[in-house]
Design a protein around this motif. Structure first.
Motif, PDB file in Angstrom:
ATOM      1  N   THR A 172      -2.974   2.984  -1.913  1.00  0.00           N
ATOM      2  CA  THR A 172      -1.892   2.013  -1.950  1.00  0.00           C
ATOM      3  C   THR A 172      -1.075   1.804  -0.583  1.00  0.00           C
ATOM      4  O   THR A 172      -0.709   0.777  -0.363  1.00  0.00           O
ATOM      5  CB  THR A 172      -0.905   2.597  -2.983  1.00  0.00           C
ATOM      6  N   LYS A 173      -0.812   3.192   0.064  1.00  0.00           N
ATOM      7  CA  LYS A 173      -0.241   2.995   1.208  1.00  0.00           C
ATOM      8  C   LYS A 173      -0.642   1.885   2.528  1.00  0.00           C
ATOM      9  O   LYS A 173      -0.110   1.199   2.731  1.00  0.00           O
ATOM     10  CB  LYS A 173       0.031   4.217   1.638  1.00  0.00           C
ATOM     11  N   LYS A 174      -1.991   2.187   2.559  1.00  0.00           N
ATOM     12  CA  LYS A 174      -2.852   1.419   3.392  1.00  0.00           C
ATOM     13  C   LYS A 174      -2.443  -0.179   2.961  1.00  0.00           C
ATOM     14  O   LYS A 174      -2.203  -1.033   3.998  1.00  0.00           O
ATOM     15  CB  LYS A 174      -4.082   1.671   3.663  1.00  0.00           C
ATOM     16  N   ALA A 175      -3.193  -0.314   1.594  1.00  0.00           N
ATOM     17  CA  ALA A 175      -3.085  -1.883   1.054  1.00  0.00           C
ATOM     18  C   ALA A 175      -1.808  -2.288   1.418  1.00  0.00           C
ATOM     19  O   ALA A 175      -1.314  -3.475   1.618  1.00  0.00           O
ATOM     20  CB  ALA A 175      -3.277  -1.736  -0.001  1.00  0.00           C
ATOM     21  N   GLY A 176      -0.678  -1.602   1.162  1.00  0.00           N
ATOM     22  CA  GLY A 176       0.786  -1.888   0.995  1.00  0.00           C
ATOM     23  C   GLY A 176       1.181  -2.544   2.691  1.00  0.00           C
ATOM     24  O   GLY A 176       1.795  -3.384   2.813  1.00  0.00           O
ATOM     25  N   MET A 177       0.698  -1.730   3.555  1.00  0.00           N
ATOM     26  CA  MET A 177       0.913  -1.967   4.900  1.00  0.00           C
ATOM     27  C   MET A 177       0.378  -3.372   5.315  1.00  0.00           C
ATOM     28  O   MET A 177       0.912  -4.242   5.909  1.00  0.00           O
ATOM     29  CB  MET A 177       0.301  -0.813   5.780  1.00  0.00           C
ATOM     30  N   GLY A 203       4.576  -7.109  -6.653  1.00  0.00           N
ATOM     31  CA  GLY A 203       3.465  -7.684  -6.122  1.00  0.00           C
ATOM     32  C   GLY A 203       3.136  -8.933  -6.890  1.00  0.00           C
ATOM     33  O   GLY A 203       2.550  -9.976  -6.584  1.00  0.00           O
ATOM     34  N   MET A 204       3.098  -8.713  -8.342  1.00  0.00           N
ATOM     35  CA  MET A 204       2.610  -9.744  -9.288  1.00  0.00           C
ATOM     36  C   MET A 204       3.505 -11.045  -9.321  1.00  0.00           C
ATOM     37  O   MET A 204       3.116 -12.212  -8.974  1.00  0.00           O
ATOM     38  CB  MET A 204       2.609  -9.113 -10.683  1.00  0.00           C
ATOM     39  N   VAL A 233      -2.753  -9.265  -1.723  1.00  0.00           N
ATOM     40  CA  VAL A 233      -1.815  -8.607  -2.575  1.00  0.00           C
ATOM     41  C   VAL A 233      -2.575  -8.240  -3.926  1.00  0.00           C
ATOM     42  O   VAL A 233      -1.890  -7.061  -4.661  1.00  0.00           O
ATOM     43  CB  VAL A 233      -0.719  -9.657  -3.051  1.00  0.00           C
ATOM     44  N   GLY A 234      -3.588  -8.906  -4.209  1.00  0.00           N
ATOM     45  CA  GLY A 234      -4.375  -8.626  -5.491  1.00  0.00           C
ATOM     46  C   GLY A 234      -5.001  -7.185  -5.400  1.00  0.00           C
ATOM     47  O   GLY A 234      -4.877  -6.281  -6.247  1.00  0.00           O
ATOM     48  N   VAL A 235      -5.610  -6.921  -4.085  1.00  0.00           N
ATOM     49  CA  VAL A 235      -6.313  -5.579  -3.876  1.00  0.00           C
ATOM     50  C   VAL A 235      -5.122  -4.639  -3.969  1.00  0.00           C
ATOM     51  O   VAL A 235      -4.981  -3.329  -4.440  1.00  0.00           O
ATOM     52  CB  VAL A 235      -6.892  -5.488  -2.431  1.00  0.00           C
TER      53      VAL A 235
END
Ligand code: SF4
Ligand code: SF4
Lengths: 400, 264
Positions: free
Chosen positions: A160-165, A93-94, A144-146
């Motif tokens: 994480t899973k939701k944000a990743g989606m 992500g970074m 991506v920051g979130v």
């Protein structure tokens, strides 16, 4: 499996300062080059009224495309629940954010009026795909920051899973958007293909992962942390699949264009008569950037770290060549004012446009790469992005 | 010859977007002494003489550009004219050619003479090509900031205060009508301020049109280019187009340019 443990890179070390200075210098030179170009105007570059997007765009689009691809590893871990990739999700992500930043800086500094950034950020024409790209890039940074935050702040881990989606979907749209910048140019035969947008997506997978793997191996090597074969082999095998997929798309793209009467000329130009573009296509993009890496990754050298690193570097080089051919070769080939007729004018109608990249353009582009790497260097030292060890007994979920 | 033209006030209600366009055209373009009562043209040139025809002077400062009008041009390539005269007139009008550092392929050209040759038959001709003032202008669609815009009267131009110099419009224009200013320019004409880092193109001499004159290239063309209102069936350009027809370059792209040609 041993417990995973993230740790900052020692900031107060020779290694850190060396990389900081090196990447800082490259960035600085890039900024000076941009200042030189802006101060004088674009006449000091190789760009002209025929080739309006030059080397900086090749770099910028490479970095932006790679940014989306660098997020792959995180996506695989969060969205497709592959635990093996979980230790790498933060770095992924970074790196995506760092690549995007580098690309955007180059794009911005190559504008005729970068001082009008505020205009670009406030006056939107929503019909323009460019506008949508600006919004997509900004959104990508935010999402991506979130996503990173949910990974790094324990109470929010369950999100994480939701944000990743969300990040995964966003990046697919983002790369489609980047590819569509070219898709909207109706009169430019080189870009008139429905395959371009999906090809950009698969290119992003390949370039992004190559960059990711290089950064991963580099940072573990120079911080003397353990990086086991388990992780490296998985990643390099995946990378090989992506390289092969890009290769497949390129073949289909050119074959379909050869069979369409409208696009045969431009395709033949790239494949046979385009001078530098033809060379870049066959030698750099196909031979060095696609076939050789496949041999290096899957052949007997497949376990050798140096060879894997070389393969990654070649894939990146091939990626630059590919974008150079698409972006600059596509502009060099003349548009047809009167199809089928011979056309000449004082404004270079009917002839292949000439373009020689200039040093400042190249340095600006490299500056974008420098900024990306500088951000990565600072980030891994400031926050817990890298696992203290990725030795097989830590990284392999099946090890005892 | 002086032609009297009616000076009626258009009090039409404009659509939202048209009024926005007016606003920006008002903001960005220098209007000279508008609402000229009469128009002097070179002898022999037929212009807006019909009684009902809308005329240039209808568009006063108060009005801005009107969406009732669509300005267009008709180029007769069968006439024996030296098109370079049009190029020279354009360069003079807009103060082009004052680059000191730019290479030839970096210099601005609003209008150029294109030679077209049929390799099969050997037939060749030449014609002037400038911004075609497309109705569905790709340059306007792709511009991220709205700097590239179409006035209500169909003229496509760049608001140089808004242009960020991304050159996307140059990528999008099928006619290669646009140029990028590659260096600091001095020595500019009053009507056409040009700036480093911005994109520019033929603006149909909007300064002249708003001032009741015809574009510079038209004036220099010895009658081979006719300028007028395509929306007005009584204008001479519309009449000639109706009677003799005219073709647009790359009409297959369906952009409906405002510039028509005969003999192509
Ligand atoms: S000719 Fe080119 S610059 Fe002129 S309106 Fe059409 S697309 Fe725009
Ligand atoms: S160069 Fe200027 S006018 Fe052209 S698309 Fe960019 S901002 Fe718009």
């Amino acid at each position: 499996m041993k417990k995973l443990h993230f740790l900052e890179v020692e900031g107060n070390s020779k290694g850190f300062y060396a990389f900081f200075a090196l990447f800082g210098l490259i960035s600085l030179i890039g900024m000076l080059a941009a200042y030189y170009m802006e101060h004088n105007g674009h006449w000091v570059t190789g760009m002209n009224n025929q080739i309006v997007w030059g080397t900086p765009h090749v770099f910028a689009i490479f970095l932006i495309v790679a940014a989306s691809g660098a997020l792959n590893v995180a996506s695989i871990s969060s969205v497709f629940a592959k635990t093996a990739y979980k230790p790498l999700a933060r770095l992924s992500g970074m790196l995506a954010m760092a690549l995007l930043s580098g690309g955007l800086v180059v794009l911005l500094l190559d504008l005729g009026r970068p001082d009008r950034l505020i205009v670009a950020m406030t006056k939107f024409n929503f019909v323009s795909i460019f506008t949508w790209n600006i919004l997509l890039y900004t959104g990508f940074m935010g999402i991506v920051g979130v996503y990173l935050w949910t990974m790094m702040d324990r109470p929010y881990n369950n999100l994480t899973k939701k944000a990743g989606m969300a990040a995964f979907i966003w990046r697919l749209i983002l790369t489609t958007g980047t590819g569509s910048i070219f898709g909207f140019l109706i009169a430019r035969e080189a870009y008139d293909s429905a395959l371009l947008a999906p090809m950009f997506i698969i290119m992003s997978f390949s370039f992004g992962l190559a960059f990711f793997l290089l950064v991963l191996m580099g940072s573990y090597k120079y911080t003397q942390r353990d990086l086991g074969d388990y992780i490296v082999n998985r990643l390099k095998n995946l990378l090989g699949v992506f390289v092969a997929a890009v290769f497949y798309f390129v073949v289909v793209y050119h074959l379909t264009n050869l069979y369409s009467a409208d696009h045969r000329d431009i395709t033949l130009f790239i494949l046979t008569g385009g001078g530098l573009y033809t060379f870049l296509f066959w030698v750099v993009q196909i031979a060095l950037g696609s076939l050789l890496p496949l041999v290096l990754l899957y052949g007997p050298t497949g376990k050798n770290r140096t060879m894997i690193g070389l393969a990654c570097a070649l894939i990146i080089l091939g990626g630059f060549a590919q974008l150079y051919v698409i972006i600059i070769g596509g502009q060099a080939y003349p548009m047809h004012l009167f199809p089928g007729m011979e056309v000449t004018s004082s404004f270079y109608d009917g002839v292949v446009a000439s373009y020689t990249p200039s040093l400042p353009e190249f340095l600006l582009g490299m500056g974008g790469v420098g900024i990306t790497l500088l951000l990565v260097t600072v980030a891994v030292a400031a926050m817990k992005f890298l696992p203290a060890s990725l030795a097989d007994e830590v990284a392999n979920p099946h090890s005892k | 010859m002086t032609i009297n033209i009616d000076n009626k006030n258009n009090d039409e209600t404009t659509t939202d977007s048209a009024s926005k366009e007016m606003e920006s055209s008002r903001r960005n373009f220098i209007f000279g002494s508008v609402a000229a009562a009469g128009l002097t043209v070179a002898p022999g040139i037929m212009l807006y003489q019909t009684a009902n025809a809308r005329s240039l002077s209808d568009f006063s400062l108060k009005e801005g550009a009107s969406s009732k009008v669509r300005w267009g041009m008709l180029v007769d390539t069968t006439k024996e004219v030296d098109w370079n005269k049009c190029v020279d007139a354009c360069n003079k009008e807009h103060g082009l050619g004052n680059e000191t550092n730019s290479r030839d392929e970096q210099k601005t050209q609003y209008i150029r003479v294109v030679e077209v040759k049929n390799k099969g038959t050997g037939y060749s001709m030449s014609l002037p090509v400038m911004c075609q003032h497309c109705e569905s202008a790709p340059c306007v669609d792709v511009c991220p900031t709205g700097a590239s815009m179409k006035r209500a009267d169909g003229i496509v131009l760049v608001d140089r205060h808004r242009c960020i110099g991304c050159r996307y419009c140059m990528m999008a224009c099928p006619y290669k009508a646009r140029s990028f200013v590659h260096e600091v320019l001095t020595d500019q004409t009053e009507n056409t301020p040009r700036g480093k880092g911005c994109v520019e193109s033929c603006n149909m001499c909007v300064n002249r049109i708003d001032n009741g004159q015809e574009p510079a290239c038209v004036e220099a063309s010895d009658g081979a280019i006719i300028f007028g209102d395509l929306n007005d069936s009584e204008s001479s350009i519309s009449k000639i187009l109706a009677k003799h027809g005219g073709k647009q370059i790359r009409a297959d792209l369906k952009l409906n340019p405002g510039v028509f040609y005969q003999g192509i």
